[in-house]
Design an enzyme around this catalytic site. Structure first.
Site, PDB file in Angstrom:
ATOM      1  N   CYS A  29       0.846  -1.199   0.000  1.00 12.85           N
ATOM      2  CA  CYS A  29       0.000   0.000   0.000  1.00 12.85           C
ATOM      3  C   CYS A  29       0.882   1.250   0.000  1.00 12.85           C
ATOM      4  O   CYS A  29       1.505   1.572   1.012  1.00 12.85           O
ATOM      5  CB  CYS A  29      -0.904  -0.047   1.227  1.00 12.85           C
ATOM      6  SG  CYS A  29      -1.780   1.491   1.587  1.00 12.85           S
ATOM      7  N   CYS A  32       0.190   3.810   2.681  1.00 10.00           N
ATOM      8  CA  CYS A  32       0.587   3.260   3.987  1.00 10.00           C
ATOM      9  C   CYS A  32       2.090   3.424   4.207  1.00 10.00           C
ATOM     10  O   CYS A  32       2.531   3.862   5.269  1.00 10.00           O
ATOM     11  CB  CYS A  32       0.247   1.779   4.074  1.00 10.00           C
ATOM     12  SG  CYS A  32      -1.492   1.382   3.916  1.00 10.00           S
TER      13      CYS A  32
END
Length: 108
Positions: A29, A32
Site C-alpha cells: 500500500c 501506507c
C-alpha cells in the site's frame, strides 16, 4: 520508532488502559508506506504517554477482522480498553491531524 503490533501482543496494549494508536497498513500500500515516517514521528513525540504502533494486515488478521478494516491506511485510537469511534481515521493523514486526535484521546 513505532511499535509493531501483532495478534499476540495488541490486546495486551489495548487492555492495559493506556492510550493506544494503531496504524493498519500493508507493504504493498503506497499511502501506507508513505505514512510510515509520520507514524514513527508520532510515536517518538508521544513516547511514554501513548503506545503508537503499526499492525500489518498481511502478517496479522484477527484485529483487522474484529474492527472491520476495509481500507488502509486506517488508524484507530483506544483508551481504557475501548476504541474511540469519533477519532477513527482512514486514508493518508498529516502529522498535525494525528497529533490533534492524540490530544483529544489524552483529554478523554
Amino acid at each position: 520508532m513505532a511499535l509493531t503490533f501483532t495478534d499476540e501482543n495488541v490486546k495486551e496494549y489495548i487492555q492495559s488502559g493506556q492510550p493506544v494508536v494503531i496504524d493498519f497498513w500493508a507493504t504493498w500500500c503506497g499511502p501506507c508506506v508513505g505514512m510510515g515516517p509520520t507514524i514513527d514521528k508520532l510515536a517518538e513525540e508521544y513516547e511514554g504517554r501513548v503506545a503508537v504502533g503499526k499492525y500489518n494486515i498481511d502478517e496479522e488478521g484477527d484485529l483487522s477482522t474484529e474492527f472491520r478494516i476495509m481500507s488502509i491506511p486506517t488508524i484507530l485510537f483506544f483508551k481504557n480498553g475501548e476504541m474511540i469511534k469519533d477519532l477513527r481515521l482512514a486514508g493518508s493523514q498529516r502529522l498535525e491531524t494525528l497529533e490533534g486526535n492524540v490530544e483529544k484521546l489524552l483529554a478523554l
